[in-house]
Design an enzyme around this catalytic site. Structure first.
Site, PDB file in Angstrom:
ATOM      1  CB  THR A 232      -0.930   0.031   1.232  1.00  0.00           C
ATOM      2  OG1 THR A 232      -0.135  -0.057   2.421  1.00  0.00           O
ATOM      3  CG2 THR A 232      -1.943  -1.083   1.212  1.00  0.00           C
ATOM      4  CB  SER A 233       4.390   1.729   0.217  1.00  0.00           C
ATOM      5  OG  SER A 233       5.105   2.839   0.672  1.00  0.00           O
ATOM      6  NE  ARG A 234       3.972   7.295  -3.832  1.00  0.00           N
ATOM      7  CZ  ARG A 234       3.002   7.620  -2.977  1.00  0.00           C
ATOM      8  NH1 ARG A 234       2.164   6.705  -2.540  1.00  0.00           N
ATOM      9  NH2 ARG A 234       2.841   8.870  -2.579  1.00  0.00           N
ATOM     10  CG  ASP A 258      -4.219   1.168  -2.235  1.00  0.00           C
ATOM     11  OD1 ASP A 258      -5.357   1.032  -2.725  1.00  0.00           O
ATOM     12  OD2 ASP A 258      -3.791   2.261  -1.795  1.00  0.00           O
ATOM     13  CD  GLU A 263      -0.478   4.166  -8.574  1.00  0.00           C
ATOM     14  OE1 GLU A 263      -0.318   3.122  -7.919  1.00  0.00           O
ATOM     15  OE2 GLU A 263      -0.807   5.246  -8.073  1.00  0.00           O
ATOM     16  CG  HIS A 295      -2.720   5.320  -4.847  1.00  0.00           C
ATOM     17  ND1 HIS A 295      -1.503   5.489  -5.439  1.00  0.00           N
ATOM     18  CD2 HIS A 295      -2.578   5.828  -3.598  1.00  0.00           C
ATOM     19  CE1 HIS A 295      -0.667   6.065  -4.601  1.00  0.00           C
ATOM     20  NE2 HIS A 295      -1.308   6.281  -3.469  1.00  0.00           N
ATOM     21  CD  GLN A 296     -10.509   1.585  -2.169  1.00  0.00           C
ATOM     22  OE1 GLN A 296     -10.809   1.207  -3.295  1.00  0.00           O
ATOM     23  NE2 GLN A 296     -11.366   1.519  -1.165  1.00  0.00           N
ATOM     24  CB  ALA A 297      -4.418   2.804   1.272  1.00  0.00           C
ATOM     25  CG  PHE A 298      -5.644   8.667  -0.045  1.00  0.00           C
ATOM     26  CD1 PHE A 298      -5.638   7.919  -1.202  1.00  0.00           C
ATOM     27  CD2 PHE A 298      -6.367   9.850  -0.033  1.00  0.00           C
ATOM     28  CE1 PHE A 298      -6.330   8.335  -2.336  1.00  0.00           C
ATOM     29  CE2 PHE A 298      -7.062  10.277  -1.167  1.00  0.00           C
ATOM     30  CZ  PHE A 298      -7.035   9.513  -2.318  1.00  0.00           C
TER      31      PHE A 298
HETATM   32  P1  NAD Z   1       7.286   7.849   6.931  1.00  0.00           P
HETATM   33  O1  NAD Z   1       8.239   8.807   6.334  1.00  0.00           O
HETATM   34  O2  NAD Z   1       6.678   8.161   8.251  1.00  0.00           O
HETATM   35  O3  NAD Z   1       7.954   6.393   7.032  1.00  0.00           O
HETATM   36  C1  NAD Z   1       8.749   5.855   6.010  1.00  0.00           C
HETATM   37  C2  NAD Z   1       9.767   4.961   6.682  1.00  0.00           C
HETATM   38  O4  NAD Z   1      10.540   4.327   5.651  1.00  0.00           O
HETATM   39  C3  NAD Z   1      10.751   5.728   7.579  1.00  0.00           C
HETATM   40  O5  NAD Z   1      10.841   5.126   8.853  1.00  0.00           O
HETATM   41  C4  NAD Z   1      12.072   5.631   6.826  1.00  0.00           C
HETATM   42  O6  NAD Z   1      13.204   5.566   7.687  1.00  0.00           O
HETATM   43  C5  NAD Z   1      11.880   4.311   6.086  1.00  0.00           C
HETATM   44  N1  NAD Z   1      12.815   4.158   4.995  1.00  0.00           N
HETATM   45  C6  NAD Z   1      13.420   5.115   4.243  1.00  0.00           C
HETATM   46  N2  NAD Z   1      14.263   4.547   3.363  1.00  0.00           N
HETATM   47  C7  NAD Z   1      14.189   3.213   3.567  1.00  0.00           C
HETATM   48  C8  NAD Z   1      14.831   2.109   2.980  1.00  0.00           C
HETATM   49  N3  NAD Z   1      15.737   2.248   2.000  1.00  0.00           N
HETATM   50  N4  NAD Z   1      14.526   0.868   3.443  1.00  0.00           N
HETATM   51  C9  NAD Z   1      13.626   0.706   4.439  1.00  0.00           C
HETATM   52  N5  NAD Z   1      12.988   1.716   5.044  1.00  0.00           N
HETATM   53  C10 NAD Z   1      13.274   2.956   4.602  1.00  0.00           C
HETATM   54  O7  NAD Z   1       6.144   7.648   5.821  1.00  0.00           O
HETATM   55  P2  NAD Z   1       4.674   7.091   6.047  1.00  0.00           P
HETATM   56  O8  NAD Z   1       3.742   8.223   6.287  1.00  0.00           O
HETATM   57  O9  NAD Z   1       4.701   5.942   6.991  1.00  0.00           O
HETATM   58  O10 NAD Z   1       4.356   6.567   4.568  1.00  0.00           O
HETATM   59  C11 NAD Z   1       5.018   5.441   4.030  1.00  0.00           C
HETATM   60  C12 NAD Z   1       4.717   5.343   2.548  1.00  0.00           C
HETATM   61  O11 NAD Z   1       3.330   5.082   2.356  1.00  0.00           O
HETATM   62  C13 NAD Z   1       4.942   6.670   1.785  1.00  0.00           C
HETATM   63  O12 NAD Z   1       6.276   6.750   1.323  1.00  0.00           O
HETATM   64  C14 NAD Z   1       3.971   6.596   0.651  1.00  0.00           C
HETATM   65  O13 NAD Z   1       4.669   6.114  -0.482  1.00  0.00           O
HETATM   66  C15 NAD Z   1       2.953   5.545   1.083  1.00  0.00           C
HETATM   67  N6  NAD Z   1       1.589   6.077   1.172  1.00  0.00           N
HETATM   68  C16 NAD Z   1       0.602   5.444   0.478  1.00  0.00           C
HETATM   69  C17 NAD Z   1      -0.703   5.901   0.559  1.00  0.00           C
HETATM   70  C18 NAD Z   1      -1.838   5.216  -0.182  1.00  0.00           C
HETATM   71  O14 NAD Z   1      -2.939   5.778  -0.302  1.00  0.00           O
HETATM   72  N7  NAD Z   1      -1.662   3.995  -0.671  1.00  0.00           N
HETATM   73  C19 NAD Z   1      -1.004   7.002   1.343  1.00  0.00           C
HETATM   74  C20 NAD Z   1       0.035   7.608   2.061  1.00  0.00           C
HETATM   75  C21 NAD Z   1       1.321   7.141   1.970  1.00  0.00           C
END
Ligand code: NAD
Length: 344
Positions: A232-234, A258, A263, A295-298
């Site tokens: 659900t990240s990227r 997600d 996408e 991409h609806q997790a948010f």
């Molecule tokens: P955050 O910045 O709080 O946490 C990201 C974590 O990843 C940090 O602890 C950082 O140290 C770690 N990190 C950085 N580089 C790394 C690496 N090489 N290996 C392992 N860990 C590493 O961010 P967050 O708010 O927890 O969001 C995380 C991700 O979720 C965002 O980057 C975004 O891509 C994704 N996201 C998705 C949605 C969605 O709707 N699907 C919504 C918001 C965020």
């Protein structure tokens, strides 16, 4: 203050109009995404407001600068779609570092439970008055091990949720969080150990050069047979073709996505009735053990309201004070939020 709002959706407008009206920020909505071809729509604006699949590359940044548009307000946390290095000294890039980690973490668990308890199948079956339980056997989460890659805001909420289910946690982060590991139920380990011992792997790190395709053919080789992959990240954290091969070979037990690497031309739009050109996505979606959400997790009321409030505040602060703590600074070889208020 006039802001060109790209990739606008009906669910964006109520909260942005409400916070904009309170702060004197007028949003001009465009359904189209920001690209090199559409950037001129922002010609009479102070800034642009963009989302995850808008393009803020060097050409777009140069055109914005040429038109005197100095603000790029991201209404999201991730900024992998922005050439931050090129933006430095040209446009102010503002973001929403946190709006509801619960929205994303809860959606991740919703996907996991749906998948492993076959809820998506049951929903369709019972609507057809098919009450058979054949092929519906799931497994308990209690006592299983979840590997969490990225223990920031969302990763930590997801860990809390998993602990509530009685799962053990193996965590990996480039910058481990102080006080999170307890030596017993939550342990930081190297990636190889996480791959080898996790029943479920969930990605919560940003997309960077280091994390690109962190789930690939080699890493899947190291995983347990039947591993469940959650992203659900990227999208580009997962090599989708390798995932598809892993599903076909039965190495991967299930996948919940997600986000998807390709996408940007698909997600958020209605393509029902069209022929999907992306064979990898089409094949993934055809699998009984793959769930894709677009991409609806948010997308919760709380998150939408927080996003609109912070984005509007960011723009107002930038225009009125010339600085904003949520401005991305590019220093050395990485970008970070501005702590000094002196980005340029
Ligand atoms: P955050 O910045 O709080 O946490 C990201 C974590 O990843 C940090 O602890 C950082 O140290 C770690 N990190 C950085 N580089 C790394 C690496 N090489 N290996 C392992 N860990 C590493 O961010 P967050 O708010 O927890 O969001 C995380 C991700 O979720 C965002 O980057 C975004 O891509 C994704 N996201 C998705 C949605 C969605 O709707 N699907 C919504 C918001 C965020």
């Amino acid at each position: 203050m006039k802001i060109a709002f790209f990739d606008a959706k009906p669910y964006d407008k109520p909260s942005f109009d409400a916070f904009g009206a309170k702060s004197g920020v007028q949003y001009k909505y465009f359904e189209t995404k920001l690209t090199e071809d559409t950037v001129e729509l922002a010609h009479d604006c102070d800034g642009v407001c963009v989302f995850v699949n808008d393009t803020v590359n060097a050409a777009v940044i140069d055109k914005l600068t040429e038109m005197g548009v100095s603000i790029v307000a991201l209404r999201c946390a991730g900024f992998n779609n922005v050439d931050v290095k090129h933006a430095y000294g040209k446009v102010h890039v503002l973001r929403v570092p946190a709006y509801s980690p619960y929205a994303v973490a809860e959606h991740t668990m919703a996907l996991l439970l749906t998948s492993i308890r076959r809820i998506h199948k049951a929903y369709i079956r019972t609507r057809d008055f098919n009450f058979s339980l054949t092929n519906m056997t799931g497994f308990d989460l209690h006592g299983k091990t979840v590997g969490v890659i990225g223990t920031g805001k969302i990763g930590r909420v997801f860990i809390d949720i998993c602990r509530g289910f009685g799962m053990k946690v193996l965590a990996y982060d480039k910058f481990p969080a102080q006080g999170l590991a307890d030596g017993e139920n939550i342990r930081y380990v190297e990636l190889d150990e996480l791959f080898a011992n996790s029943d479920v792997i969930s990605l919560h790190c940003p997309l960077t050069e280091e994390t690109y395709h962190v789930i690939n053919e080699q890493s899947l080789e190291k995983c347990k047979k039947g591993v469940v992959i959650l992203n659900t990240s990227r999208g580009a954290l997962v090599d989708a073709e390798a995932l598809l091969s892993g599903i076909k070979s039965r190495k991967v037990g299930a996948a919940c996505l997600d986000v998807y690497e390709e996408e940007s031309d698909l997600f958020f739009e209605d393509f029902s009735g069209h022929i999907l050109e992306d064979d990898v996505l089409a094949r993934l979606i055809s699998m009984p053990n793959v769930i894709v959400t677009s991409h609806q997790a948010f997308l919760t009321e709380e998150a939408l309201s927080n996003i609109a409030e912070t984005t509007t505040q960011n723009i107002k602060q930038m225009i009125e004070n010339g600085q904003c703590p949520n401005e991305l600074c590019f220093r050395g070889d990485s970008a970070q939020d501005c702590k000094s208020g002196k980005c340029f």
